[in-house]
Scaffold this motif. Structure first.
Motif, PDB file in Angstrom:
ATOM      1  N   THR A 366      -4.632  35.921 -33.310  1.00 32.86           N
ATOM      2  CA  THR A 366      -3.172  35.997 -33.268  1.00 32.86           C
ATOM      3  C   THR A 366      -2.539  34.606 -33.247  1.00 32.86           C
ATOM      4  OG1 THR A 366      -3.401  36.291 -30.880  1.00 32.86           O
ATOM      5  CG2 THR A 366      -2.929  38.259 -32.168  1.00 32.86           C
ATOM      6  N   GLY A 367      -3.357  33.571 -33.248  1.00 29.19           N
ATOM      7  CA  GLY A 367      -2.815  32.205 -33.288  1.00 29.19           C
ATOM      8  C   GLY A 367      -2.406  31.684 -31.919  1.00 29.19           C
ATOM      9  N   THR A 368      -2.929  32.272 -30.867  1.00 30.97           N
ATOM     10  CA  THR A 368      -2.603  31.827 -29.505  1.00 30.97           C
ATOM     11  C   THR A 368      -3.020  30.358 -29.334  1.00 30.97           C
ATOM     12  OG1 THR A 368      -2.883  34.068 -28.746  1.00 30.97           O
ATOM     13  CG2 THR A 368      -2.987  32.363 -27.064  1.00 30.97           C
ATOM     14  N   HIS A 369      -2.262  29.637 -28.519  1.00 25.69           N
ATOM     15  CA  HIS A 369      -2.443  28.186 -28.449  1.00 25.69           C
ATOM     16  C   HIS A 369      -2.323  27.693 -27.012  1.00 25.69           C
ATOM     17  CE1 HIS A 369       1.866  27.755 -27.694  1.00 25.69           C
ATOM     18  NE2 HIS A 369       1.950  28.848 -28.441  1.00 25.69           N
ATOM     19  N   GLY A 370      -2.675  26.444 -26.814  1.00 25.00           N
ATOM     20  CA  GLY A 370      -2.457  25.792 -25.530  1.00 25.00           C
ATOM     21  C   GLY A 370      -1.366  24.757 -25.696  1.00 25.00           C
ATOM     22  N   SER A 371      -1.486  23.646 -24.980  1.00 26.89           N
ATOM     23  CA  SER A 371      -0.497  22.579 -25.126  1.00 26.89           C
ATOM     24  C   SER A 371      -1.199  21.232 -25.076  1.00 26.89           C
ATOM     25  CB  SER A 371       0.568  22.695 -24.025  1.00 26.89           C
ATOM     26  OG  SER A 371       1.643  21.832 -24.317  1.00 26.89           O
ATOM     27  N   VAL A 372      -2.126  21.062 -26.001  1.00 30.68           N
ATOM     28  CA  VAL A 372      -2.911  19.839 -26.092  1.00 30.68           C
ATOM     29  C   VAL A 372      -2.727  19.312 -27.513  1.00 30.68           C
ATOM     30  CG1 VAL A 372      -5.245  18.887 -25.992  1.00 30.68           C
ATOM     31  CG2 VAL A 372      -4.573  20.670 -24.382  1.00 30.68           C
ATOM     32  N   LEU A 373      -2.152  18.146 -27.653  1.00 32.21           N
ATOM     33  CA  LEU A 373      -1.811  17.665 -29.006  1.00 32.21           C
ATOM     34  C   LEU A 373      -3.021  17.220 -29.816  1.00 32.21           C
ATOM     35  CD1 LEU A 373       1.496  15.627 -29.365  1.00 32.21           C
ATOM     36  CD2 LEU A 373       0.705  17.615 -30.626  1.00 32.21           C
ATOM     37  N   LYS A 374      -4.172  17.166 -29.157  1.00 33.54           N
ATOM     38  CA  LYS A 374      -5.385  16.838 -29.919  1.00 33.54           C
ATOM     39  C   LYS A 374      -6.010  18.113 -30.501  1.00 33.54           C
ATOM     40  CE  LYS A 374      -8.294  13.651 -28.257  1.00 33.54           C
ATOM     41  NZ  LYS A 374      -8.202  12.368 -28.950  1.00 33.54           N
ATOM     42  N   LEU A 700      17.790  25.398 -38.676  1.00 31.24           N
ATOM     43  CA  LEU A 700      16.554  24.673 -39.006  1.00 31.24           C
ATOM     44  C   LEU A 700      15.815  25.275 -40.195  1.00 31.24           C
ATOM     45  CD1 LEU A 700      15.263  24.102 -35.360  1.00 31.24           C
ATOM     46  CD2 LEU A 700      16.693  22.592 -36.740  1.00 31.24           C
ATOM     47  N   GLY A 701      16.294  26.396 -40.705  1.00 28.33           N
ATOM     48  CA  GLY A 701      15.711  26.997 -41.909  1.00 28.33           C
ATOM     49  C   GLY A 701      14.294  27.478 -41.692  1.00 28.33           C
ATOM     50  N   SER A 702      13.481  27.343 -42.747  1.00 30.11           N
ATOM     51  CA  SER A 702      12.134  27.917 -42.713  1.00 30.11           C
ATOM     52  C   SER A 702      11.170  27.084 -41.880  1.00 30.11           C
ATOM     53  CB  SER A 702      11.594  28.066 -44.139  1.00 30.11           C
ATOM     54  OG  SER A 702      11.384  26.787 -44.693  1.00 30.11           O
ATOM     55  N   ASP A 703      11.662  26.040 -41.222  1.00 29.33           N
ATOM     56  CA  ASP A 703      10.799  25.289 -40.311  1.00 29.33           C
ATOM     57  C   ASP A 703      10.462  26.101 -39.065  1.00 29.33           C
ATOM     58  OD1 ASP A 703      10.448  23.070 -41.806  1.00 29.33           O
ATOM     59  OD2 ASP A 703      12.034  21.888 -40.854  1.00 29.33           O
ATOM     60  N   VAL A 704      11.179  27.184 -38.847  1.00 25.34           N
ATOM     61  CA  VAL A 704      10.948  27.990 -37.642  1.00 25.34           C
ATOM     62  C   VAL A 704       9.864  29.035 -37.936  1.00 25.34           C
ATOM     63  CG1 VAL A 704      12.020  29.465 -35.905  1.00 25.34           C
ATOM     64  CG2 VAL A 704      13.382  27.727 -37.090  1.00 25.34           C
ATOM     65  N   THR A 705       8.796  28.976 -37.177  1.00 29.36           N
ATOM     66  CA  THR A 705       7.725  29.973 -37.326  1.00 29.36           C
ATOM     67  C   THR A 705       7.558  30.706 -35.987  1.00 29.36           C
ATOM     68  OG1 THR A 705       6.198  28.123 -37.009  1.00 29.36           O
ATOM     69  CG2 THR A 705       6.469  28.918 -39.238  1.00 29.36           C
ATOM     70  N   PHE A 706       6.637  31.679 -35.946  1.00 28.11           N
ATOM     71  CA  PHE A 706       6.621  32.534 -34.754  1.00 28.11           C
ATOM     72  C   PHE A 706       5.198  32.909 -34.379  1.00 28.11           C
ATOM     73  CE2 PHE A 706       8.922  33.905 -38.478  1.00 28.11           C
ATOM     74  CZ  PHE A 706       7.939  34.600 -39.147  1.00 28.11           C
ATOM     75  N   HIS A 707       5.079  33.516 -33.219  1.00 30.55           N
ATOM     76  CA  HIS A 707       3.773  33.881 -32.654  1.00 30.55           C
ATOM     77  C   HIS A 707       3.503  35.352 -32.964  1.00 30.55           C
ATOM     78  CE1 HIS A 707       0.493  34.490 -29.950  1.00 30.55           C
ATOM     79  NE2 HIS A 707       0.641  33.351 -29.306  1.00 30.55           N
ATOM     80  N   TRP A 708       2.351  35.620 -33.601  1.00 29.55           N
ATOM     81  CA  TRP A 708       2.057  36.980 -34.063  1.00 29.55           C
ATOM     82  C   TRP A 708       1.748  37.939 -32.928  1.00 29.55           C
ATOM     83  CZ3 TRP A 708       3.526  37.625 -38.807  1.00 29.55           C
ATOM     84  CH2 TRP A 708       3.485  36.549 -39.700  1.00 29.55           C
ATOM     85  N   GLY A 709       1.405  37.400 -31.772  1.00 30.16           N
ATOM     86  CA  GLY A 709       1.021  38.301 -30.674  1.00 30.16           C
ATOM     87  C   GLY A 709       2.163  38.581 -29.725  1.00 30.16           C
ATOM     88  N   GLN A 710       3.354  38.089 -30.047  1.00 35.20           N
ATOM     89  CA  GLN A 710       4.465  38.259 -29.112  1.00 35.20           C
ATOM     90  C   GLN A 710       5.593  39.065 -29.749  1.00 35.20           C
ATOM     91  OE1 GLN A 710       5.414  34.824 -26.845  1.00 35.20           O
ATOM     92  NE2 GLN A 710       3.313  34.631 -26.181  1.00 35.20           N
ATOM     93  N   LEU A 711       6.657  39.280 -28.973  1.00 43.91           N
ATOM     94  CA  LEU A 711       7.767  40.091 -29.466  1.00 43.91           C
ATOM     95  C   LEU A 711       8.242  39.583 -30.820  1.00 43.91           C
ATOM     96  CD1 LEU A 711      10.239  40.584 -26.478  1.00 43.91           C
ATOM     97  CD2 LEU A 711       8.923  42.353 -27.633  1.00 43.91           C
ATOM     98  N   ASN A 712       8.441  40.500 -31.739  1.00 47.68           N
ATOM     99  CA  ASN A 712       8.940  40.135 -33.057  1.00 47.68           C
ATOM    100  C   ASN A 712      10.412  39.716 -32.931  1.00 47.68           C
ATOM    101  OD1 ASN A 712      10.074  40.154 -35.570  1.00 47.68           O
ATOM    102  ND2 ASN A 712       9.073  42.033 -36.251  1.00 47.68           N
TER     103      ASN A 712
END
Lengths: 754, 136
Positions: A366-374, A700-712
């Motif tokens: 689902t593309g889940t992520h943390g917060s590590v820029l590396k 911001l146009g199409s620069d905005v993307t979203f998380h597939w595992g969260q509320l649409n």
């Protein structure tokens, strides 16, 4: 009883809506019949079923007849003047249905060939037709018939048909006696049994091989032998999603079980049947929801180090570095993996999200992520994925040159395809459950490490001051070169943080900074490996450095429902912003050192609150994400002014490295994620989320993307196309894996369907 | 009944959204609906059956849940899980409405349910059968 009451309430509410708020008692029968049909349609039930479930309707004796007449009239109106003759034609056509069905009762004999090996060439056996008496009602009857008809020049094949067990006789007289193991079973139907001329019997296993042994007469339907479980209603963690599958399976660690299930669905269930593999039900989106076939993940748990080079079961390239690699079953939870990695293998995952209860089969794709820029999304840890496709075939997908040795793999798994292709891999790692069912994956871990966490509270202006002009790259550890110095958060935060997260209030200036840094501990204190904050006494014994602030932790452990309720307090909506400020204040902590996975984890209490959340991603480039902060706050202010409603949780800002995954956020560039958190049960959560998304998209146009595992947040198919340049390539790969769209949920069909 | 089937089950967001209005249902399925609706007697057997027509972009199903004296029917795009199903292609469905025999493209499940449905709603073959069905 609860379900029945809930159903009655739902039905009654639908009827009231269809009647425009009028009481059913006060309307005439004809109006009531119309409303009944409309209400039943909105709930997707037959009107008769609807009537039976609403007491007021069940008492109106003439209603059923009226509804039937109105349905008939609407059908007649659509069919036109020929309605009656068309129905008569269909009636006559039904009379021929028995004839038409014969083709299915007696399908053509499957072709059966004999491969005797070195001395003779492979050749088809001659079919002599079905045995008299076919089809038989049971396997044992079929077997008895074979015994009576048995001769030493015939092989018998039993196949399951709609009408029963059909026995086919094959001749092999000109070729000698065919032994069971020399018969080629590749093209046989899933449910087949063979009896060779010597009387040896075998059942075709789901992997296409023959299992020798006596015939088993316990087959009841084509799903017999599959790990079927009772299909029950599923409710997700956020309690915003409920669904009841019609069939459910619980496959185990053998991929062939999963393959057999999907082959069964493909061959025996009606076209269009949907299949979804579940995770831990932590997702707020309908990514794993289905009322078709549901695959439970719990049986697919496994954690295995890769075999040593040249050892038994080794199919990997000899030059592959294996010390940090681990194969995990998709039903394994992050929590289970963390513990085993640390204690048995001396490893950690380099980055994690804030919760550890999800299954790997759910959290990674689902593309889940943390917060590590590396590091990009967690899915970037994947090195190899084993899938089962819609037709039940197995495939391993890797990024080239690949971890697996193609020759060794083909030898060990001739029935499994190996795909070592960059586009396929980049589609597969974030595929939202639309490409197939993942059985297991190889992940790359790192040597285990402890981390120290620092949390301070500041103002949003201070956050912007530090982060502006590319400041995020100064205060976070990153692969991007940094040549300038500038303001920092100070107060115990590291110069360049491995992990950094900013929590803000949509309605105030309050902000919390959390940084996390790997640290070296000479000796780990006893009990450190236990879950953080579970035991207040242990926390007090370990001391401040090794525990999060005791009171908020205790409160969130023991009063999570209360906290959730406070967040939605309906009497004075504006208290929501004060509650959020107070919860941000309570996070202050100058030091918390623990095993890395216990620091990434935000705490059981916080995760126990049935929150709702939606995440949108905005690029770091050009400080675009700081513009997004302003847009979000402005939108929250406007929303509150218009509706008197507030966001009932904080906004979490996290920072993620760009990913090559086709459906990962950010078009390959580094992004800031904005997780918009609402206390569970917030009725306006979806409405406010959509407003946020519309505002961000507008500016911001199409620069905005979203998380597939969260509320649409309300994205359309065009939004997906614009925001994900790899979407078309993804669709192509997806179609190869699942041509009929078996794994596409309703919403996904809109984005990725034909 | 096949494992997990549940006639009349209604919960679930997917199913709710796939309910079809009758104005884009193939004529064959509408005619089937008419045939069943015009007959005031129940089906006389128990079982769930779906008859589908494969259209260019979707499959439209007519679903009947039979329970003795009661029959509940609906139309849906989502594949039903029933005791038996048959699928026709669009041309075959059109031909059947004009009087041709049904040409089944695919089928699955318990054939006896299909036979019962066909037996119940096909025209009676004798005066006696007609009397027995109460259609005189």
């Amino acid at each position: 009883v609860t379900t029945t009451i809930a159903t009655n309430i739902t039905y009654a509410a639908a009827l009231t809506r269809a009647l425009g708020g009028r009481d059913a008692k006060n309307v005439d029968d004809s109006t009531l019949a119309h409303a009944t049909i409309d209400a039943a349609r909105t709930l997707n039930v037959a009107p008769d079923v609807f009537i039976a479930n609403v007491a007021q309707l069940a008492q109106r004796s003439s209603l059923k007849e009226l509804v039937r007449a109105q349905q008939l009239a609407s059908v007649d109106a659509l069919l036109g003047a020929n309605a009656s003759s068309m129905a008569a034609n269909v009636s006559r056509a039904l009379a021929h249905l028995g004839t038409a069905m014969k083709a299915f009762v007696h399908p053509p004999a499957p072709s059966l060939s004999w491969d005797p090996g070195l001395l003779q060439k492979k050749a088809p056996l001659d079919v002599k037709g079905p045995l008299a008496g076919s089809p038989f009602s049971s396997l044992s009857e079929a077997h008895e018939a074979i015994k009576k008809a048995k001769s030493d020049d015939s092989t018998f094949l039993i196949t399951r048909t709609l009408a029963g067990f059909c026995v086919w006789r094959y001749s092999e007289s000109r070729m000698g006696q065919a032994d069971l193991h020399e018969l080629d079973t590749k093209s046989l139907p899933v449910q087949s049994w063979l009896v060779d001329s010597r009387g040896n019997t075998g059942a075709l296993a789901h992997d296409g091989t023959l299992k020798r042994g006596p015939l088993i007469d316990t087959v009841h339907g084509p799903s017999a032998g599959l790990p079927t479980v009772v299909a029950r209603e599923q409710v997700n963690h956020g309690e915003n999603l409920r669904f009841t599958p019609k069939m459910a399976f619980r496959p185990g660690t053998n991929i062939d079980e999963l393959a057999a299930i999907l082959k069964y669905v493909h061959e025996h269930l009606p076209p269009g049947t949907k299949v979804k593999a579940g995770g831990s039900l932590h997702s707020w989106s309908s990514v794993a929801a289905t009322n078709g076939v549901f695959i439970h993940p719990e049986g697919m748990k496994s954690i295995d180090a890769l075999p040593r080079t040249g050892g038994p079961g080794d199919v990997y390239r000899a030059d592959a570095k294996r010390e940090n690699l681990v194969r995990v079953g998709s039903g394994t939870t992050v929590r289970e993996l963390n513990r085993v990695l640390w204690e048995q293998m001396g490893k950690s995952l380099p980055v994690l999200g804030g919760f550890d209860g999800q299954t790997l089969g759910g959290v990674l794709p689902t593309g889940t992520h943390g917060s590590v820029l590396k590091h990009g999304p967690l899915a970037e840890m994947i090195r190899s994925m084993d899938f089962v496709r819609a037709d039940g075939t197995k495939v391993r997908i890797e990024r080239p040159p690949g971890l697996t040795d193609p020759v060794a793999f083909q030898r060990a798994h001739p029935d499994m395809q190996l795909v070592q292709d960059a586009t396929s891999f980049n589609a597969a790692i974030v595929h939202m459950g639309t490409m197939g069912v993942v059985h297991s994956m190889v992940l790359e871990a790192v040597p285990k490490f402890h981390m120290n966490e620092v949390r301070t509270v500041t103002t949003l202006d201070d956050v912007k001051r530090v982060l502006s002009n590319g400041g995020v790259y100064r205060v976070m550890d990153t692969d991007t070169p940094v040549t300038t110095s500038g303001p920092h958060f100070g107060n115990g935060h590291p110069d360049r943080a491995y992990h950094m997260e900013v929590l803000i209030n949509a309605h105030s200036q309050k902000a919390a900074i959390t940084t996390r840094q790997p640290v070296h501990l000479d000796k780990e204190p006893a009990n450190l490996g236990e879950r953080p904050g579970r035991d207040i006494i242990r926390a007090l014994q370990l001391g401040d450095q090794f525990t999060r602030p005791v009171l908020p932790t205790w409160l969130s452990e023991h009063a999570s429902r209360l906290l959730g309720f406070i967040g939605t307090v309906p009497l004075v909506p504006s208290t929501a912003k004060m509650v959020v400020d107070a919860s941000i204040d309570s996070l202050k902590d100058d030091a918390y050192t623990q095993r890395s996975y216990n620091v990434f984890h935000i705490g059981d209490g916080a995760n126990a609150i049935p929150a709702l959340s939606s995440t949108m991603f905005v690029p770091l480039k050009g400080d675009t994400y700081l513009k997004a902060v302003d847009i979000l706050q402005r939108t929250a202010k406007e929303f509150a002014a218009e509706t008197g409603k507030y966001q009932t949780g904080p906004i979490s800002m996290r920072f993620v490295k760009g990913s090559e995954a086709l459906m990962a956020p950010g078009k390959g560039e580094d992004v800031c994620s904005f997780e918009l958190i609402f206390a569970g049960g917030t009725p306006h959560a979806e409405q406010m989320t959509r407003r946020y998304y519309e505002a961000l998209k507008r500016e911001l146009g199409s620069d905005v993307t979203f998380h597939w595992g969260q509320l649409n947040p309300g994205q359309s198919a065009d939004d997906v196309k614009a925001a994900y340049p790899g979407a078309e390539s993804f669709k192509r790969v997806r179609r190869d894996m699942d041509p009929s769209g078996m794994f596409l949920g309703e919403e996904q069909q809109k984005f990725f369907g034909a | 009944m096949a494992p997990g089937t549940s006639p009349g089950a209604t919960s679930g967001l997917v199913q709710r959204a796939t309910m079809r209005r009758v104005d884009d249902v193939p004529a064959l399925l509408l005619a089937l609906e008419r045939l069943v609706r015009a007959d005031s007697r129940g089906p006389g057997f128990a079982g769930a059956i779906a008859i589908g027509v494969q259209l260019r972009m979707r499959t439209c199903w007519w679903i009947a849940h039979c329970a003795g004296d009661e029959i509940a029917t609906s139309f849906a795009d989502a594949a039903p899980l029933v005791d038996a199903w048959i699928l026709l292609d669009e041309d075959a469905a059109d031909r059947a409405v004009r009087g041709a025999p049904l040409e089944v493209a695919r089928a699955g499940g318990d054939l006896s349910v299909v036979e019962r449905l066909a037996g119940r709603y096909a025209p009676p073959v004798s005066w006696l059968e007609s009397r027995a069905r109460g259609n005189t």
